[in-house]
Structure formats: C-alpha cells, structure tokens
Design a protein around this motif. Structure first.
Motif, PDB file in Angstrom:
ATOM      1  N   VAL A   1      -4.597  -9.113   8.253  1.00  0.00           N
ATOM      2  CA  VAL A   1      -5.927  -8.553   8.517  1.00  0.00           C
ATOM      3  C   VAL A   1      -6.841  -8.933   7.364  1.00  0.00           C
ATOM      4  CG1 VAL A   1      -7.262  -6.445   8.890  1.00  0.00           C
ATOM      5  CG2 VAL A   1      -4.897  -6.586   9.750  1.00  0.00           C
ATOM      6  N   GLU A   2      -7.976  -9.541   7.692  1.00  0.00           N
ATOM      7  CA  GLU A   2      -9.039  -9.774   6.710  1.00  0.00           C
ATOM      8  C   GLU A   2      -9.789  -8.447   6.644  1.00  0.00           C
ATOM      9  OE1 GLU A   2     -11.362 -11.618   3.939  1.00  0.00           O
ATOM     10  OE2 GLU A   2      -9.761 -12.695   4.972  1.00  0.00           O
ATOM     11  N   PRO A   3      -9.672  -7.707   5.523  1.00  0.00           N
ATOM     12  CA  PRO A   3     -10.197  -6.338   5.502  1.00  0.00           C
ATOM     13  C   PRO A   3     -11.719  -6.263   5.496  1.00  0.00           C
ATOM     14  CG  PRO A   3      -9.405  -6.953   3.338  1.00  0.00           C
ATOM     15  CD  PRO A   3      -9.061  -8.096   4.262  1.00  0.00           C
ATOM     16  N   ALA A   4     -12.202  -5.181   6.071  1.00  0.00           N
ATOM     17  CA  ALA A   4     -13.629  -4.867   6.005  1.00  0.00           C
ATOM     18  C   ALA A   4     -13.954  -4.559   4.540  1.00  0.00           C
ATOM     19  CB  ALA A   4     -13.925  -3.664   6.894  1.00  0.00           C
ATOM     20  N   GLY A   5     -15.191  -4.741   4.169  1.00  0.00           N
ATOM     21  CA  GLY A   5     -15.594  -4.546   2.773  1.00  0.00           C
ATOM     22  C   GLY A   5     -15.661  -3.088   2.361  1.00  0.00           C
ATOM     23  N   GLY A   6     -15.745  -2.889   1.067  1.00  0.00           N
ATOM     24  CA  GLY A   6     -15.907  -1.538   0.527  1.00  0.00           C
ATOM     25  C   GLY A   6     -14.593  -0.868   0.193  1.00  0.00           C
ATOM     26  N   ARG A   7     -14.668   0.087  -0.721  1.00  0.00           N
ATOM     27  CA  ARG A   7     -13.474   0.818  -1.157  1.00  0.00           C
ATOM     28  C   ARG A   7     -12.863   1.540   0.037  1.00  0.00           C
ATOM     29  NH1 ARG A   7     -10.782   0.917  -5.343  1.00  0.00           N
ATOM     30  NH2 ARG A   7      -9.409   2.629  -5.822  1.00  0.00           N
ATOM     31  N   GLN A   8     -11.543   1.479   0.140  1.00  0.00           N
ATOM     32  CA  GLN A   8     -10.850   2.095   1.264  1.00  0.00           C
ATOM     33  C   GLN A   8      -9.417   2.401   0.866  1.00  0.00           C
ATOM     34  OE1 GLN A   8      -9.475  -0.985   4.334  1.00  0.00           O
ATOM     35  NE2 GLN A   8     -11.266  -1.991   3.446  1.00  0.00           N
ATOM     36  N   ASP A   9      -8.727   3.134   1.739  1.00  0.00           N
ATOM     37  CA  ASP A   9      -7.307   3.396   1.550  1.00  0.00           C
ATOM     38  C   ASP A   9      -6.512   2.538   2.515  1.00  0.00           C
ATOM     39  OD1 ASP A   9      -7.388   5.364  -0.460  1.00  0.00           O
ATOM     40  OD2 ASP A   9      -7.784   6.944   1.000  1.00  0.00           O
ATOM     41  N   ALA A  10      -5.458   1.920   1.999  1.00  0.00           N
ATOM     42  CA  ALA A  10      -4.474   1.272   2.867  1.00  0.00           C
ATOM     43  C   ALA A  10      -3.496   2.360   3.280  1.00  0.00           C
ATOM     44  CB  ALA A  10      -3.760   0.161   2.117  1.00  0.00           C
ATOM     45  N   VAL A  11      -3.207   2.438   4.579  1.00  0.00           N
ATOM     46  CA  VAL A  11      -2.365   3.510   5.095  1.00  0.00           C
ATOM     47  C   VAL A  11      -1.006   2.978   5.534  1.00  0.00           C
ATOM     48  CG1 VAL A  11      -4.431   4.769   5.854  1.00  0.00           C
ATOM     49  CG2 VAL A  11      -3.140   3.372   7.505  1.00  0.00           C
ATOM     50  N   ALA A  12      -0.061   3.885   5.705  1.00  0.00           N
ATOM     51  CA  ALA A  12       1.269   3.523   6.187  1.00  0.00           C
ATOM     52  C   ALA A  12       1.168   3.000   7.615  1.00  0.00           C
ATOM     53  CB  ALA A  12       2.185   4.732   6.128  1.00  0.00           C
ATOM     54  N   PRO A  13       1.768   1.828   7.893  1.00  0.00           N
ATOM     55  CA  PRO A  13       1.728   1.278   9.248  1.00  0.00           C
ATOM     56  C   PRO A  13       2.790   1.872  10.175  1.00  0.00           C
ATOM     57  CG  PRO A  13       2.798  -0.267   7.779  1.00  0.00           C
ATOM     58  CD  PRO A  13       2.355   0.899   6.931  1.00  0.00           C
ATOM     59  N   VAL A  14       3.767   2.578   9.578  1.00  0.00           N
ATOM     60  CA  VAL A  14       4.876   3.186  10.323  1.00  0.00           C
ATOM     61  C   VAL A  14       5.312   4.464   9.607  1.00  0.00           C
ATOM     62  CG1 VAL A  14       5.761   0.983  11.242  1.00  0.00           C
ATOM     63  CG2 VAL A  14       6.600   1.829   9.040  1.00  0.00           C
ATOM     64  N   ASP A  15       6.076   5.288  10.301  1.00  0.00           N
ATOM     65  CA  ASP A  15       6.749   6.428   9.655  1.00  0.00           C
ATOM     66  C   ASP A  15       7.953   5.887   8.897  1.00  0.00           C
ATOM     67  OD1 ASP A  15       5.024   8.116  11.038  1.00  0.00           O
ATOM     68  OD2 ASP A  15       6.525   8.766  12.501  1.00  0.00           O
ATOM     69  N   GLY A  16       8.253   6.472   7.741  1.00  0.00           N
ATOM     70  CA  GLY A  16       9.439   6.039   7.009  1.00  0.00           C
ATOM     71  C   GLY A  16       9.412   6.512   5.574  1.00  0.00           C
ATOM     72  N   THR A  17      10.109   5.757   4.734  1.00  0.00           N
ATOM     73  CA  THR A  17      10.218   6.075   3.317  1.00  0.00           C
ATOM     74  C   THR A  17       9.710   4.893   2.501  1.00  0.00           C
ATOM     75  OG1 THR A  17      12.151   7.449   3.750  1.00  0.00           O
ATOM     76  CG2 THR A  17      11.833   6.738   1.475  1.00  0.00           C
ATOM     77  N   VAL A  18       8.910   5.183   1.476  1.00  0.00           N
ATOM     78  CA  VAL A  18       8.406   4.132   0.590  1.00  0.00           C
ATOM     79  C   VAL A  18       9.588   3.660  -0.274  1.00  0.00           C
ATOM     80  CG1 VAL A  18       6.778   3.570  -1.247  1.00  0.00           C
ATOM     81  CG2 VAL A  18       6.117   5.201   0.535  1.00  0.00           C
ATOM     82  N   ILE A  19      10.053   2.414  -0.036  1.00  0.00           N
ATOM     83  CA  ILE A  19      11.197   1.918  -0.812  1.00  0.00           C
ATOM     84  C   ILE A  19      10.785   0.939  -1.899  1.00  0.00           C
ATOM     85  CG2 ILE A  19      12.897   2.354   0.993  1.00  0.00           C
ATOM     86  CD1 ILE A  19      12.852  -0.731   1.517  1.00  0.00           C
ATOM     87  N   THR A  20       9.613   0.358  -1.766  1.00  0.00           N
ATOM     88  CA  THR A  20       9.047  -0.512  -2.805  1.00  0.00           C
ATOM     89  C   THR A  20       7.589  -0.129  -2.943  1.00  0.00           C
ATOM     90  OG1 THR A  20      10.527  -2.322  -2.183  1.00  0.00           O
ATOM     91  CG2 THR A  20       8.609  -2.905  -3.507  1.00  0.00           C
ATOM     92  N   LEU A  21       7.113   0.002  -4.181  1.00  0.00           N
ATOM     93  CA  LEU A  21       5.722   0.383  -4.393  1.00  0.00           C
ATOM     94  C   LEU A  21       5.181  -0.295  -5.637  1.00  0.00           C
ATOM     95  CD1 LEU A  21       3.346   2.227  -3.479  1.00  0.00           C
ATOM     96  CD2 LEU A  21       4.270   3.970  -5.019  1.00  0.00           C
ATOM     97  N   HIS A  22       4.138  -1.084  -5.428  1.00  0.00           N
ATOM     98  CA  HIS A  22       3.379  -1.719  -6.507  1.00  0.00           C
ATOM     99  C   HIS A  22       1.916  -1.370  -6.246  1.00  0.00           C
ATOM    100  CE1 HIS A  22       6.867  -4.154  -7.584  1.00  0.00           C
ATOM    101  NE2 HIS A  22       7.014  -4.425  -6.302  1.00  0.00           N
ATOM    102  N   PRO A  23       1.039  -1.536  -7.234  1.00  0.00           N
ATOM    103  CA  PRO A  23      -0.374  -1.262  -6.969  1.00  0.00           C
ATOM    104  C   PRO A  23      -0.938  -2.112  -5.824  1.00  0.00           C
ATOM    105  CG  PRO A  23       0.012  -1.393  -9.319  1.00  0.00           C
ATOM    106  CD  PRO A  23       1.293  -1.821  -8.646  1.00  0.00           C
TER     107      PRO A  23
END
Length: 150
Positions: A35-57
């Motif tokens: 996805v080429e994101p729309a402009g402006g500050r925003q939150d990236a959200v979880a695309p599925v239910d689950g557990t965060v197993i890898t997290l980087h900024p």
C-alpha cells in the motif's frame, strides 16, 4: 482455516512486484500486497488478530493462533531512520486484535528523509497459491481486506 488480511494503513493498493526493493518485489519473504500510504501522521494497525512476535519501529510481525505470520514493513530502508519518527503503541509478545493501532508514523516524513513510504504486507512463508481474493489496485482504507490466506 482462511485468514482475512486487512490493510494496516490507508492509501493506494499496489502489486508487490512494484515495491522498490527486490526482497519484497520478488516475494523472497513471501507473497502479499503493498500500500502506498496516504499522507500525514497516522497509526499502522494490526492486519490480523494474533500476537506481536517481532517488533521494530519500522516493522512488525503478527503470528495468528494457527501459526501464520504476517509482516508489515513501514516504508523501504526505513530501518536506516533508527526509529526516528515512529512511535510504538505495543510491546513484543502482546496479543492484538485486527485494527488495533501498533505504530504511529508519518509517511511524508519518511519521504522527506529520502525513503519510499510504501508498506508491504507479506504472508510469511506462504506459497503464492495460498493467497486469493487480492484487492484490486485503487484506494483502500485502514482495516479493509487486502487478501485471504488459506
């Protein structure tokens, strides 16, 4: 079990082959969409239910109950920003629901820093035939379906 993978950001859907990075464009880590994101500050959200197993900024992986992993990468080469401009809203190991805000960021700031803000959404270790229902190119809102993983 089928898994609906939703868009983590609002913007314009594009095929993975158009991502300006060969690792993603050639589906070396797995198939998916970008996805080429729309402009402006925003939150990236979880695309599925689950557990965060890898997290980087600049990226995260969510594992579903049945072991499927979905990678979301916020921009290309954004690891070079060393977290600047990204705000984590979750921690590694945290259970999350689809649509839950995970990382705050600004695609325009990524572009201004000289990087592509395109967001690959990858079905890790999936074979191409396992994905279906690909969203056609065009506008997508946060949380709308991108593809189905069976």
């Amino acid at each position: 079990m089928s898994l609906l993978v939703a868009s983590p950001v609002a913007g314009t859907v594009m095929p993975m082959s158009e991502v300006p990075d060969p690792v993603f464009a050639e589906a070396m880590v797995g198939p998916g969409l970008a996805v080429e994101p729309a402009g402006g500050r925003q939150d990236a959200v979880a695309p599925v239910d689950g557990t965060v197993i890898t997290l980087h900024p600049h990226a995260f992986v969510i594992a579903t109950e049945d072991g499927k992993g979905v990678l979301v990468h916020l921009g290309i080469d954004t690891v070079k920003q060393k977290g600047d401009g990204f705000t984590l809203h979750v921690v590694k190991g945290e259970p999350v629901r689809a649509g839950q805000p995970l990382i705050g960021w600004d695609p325009e700031a990524v572009r201004a820093a000289g990087y592509s803000p395109v967001v690959p959404v990858v079905a890790l270790d999936a074979q191409p035939g396992m994905l279906s229902g690909f969203r056609a190119a065009g506008e997508v809102t946060t949380g709308e379906a991108l593809f189905v993983w069976t």
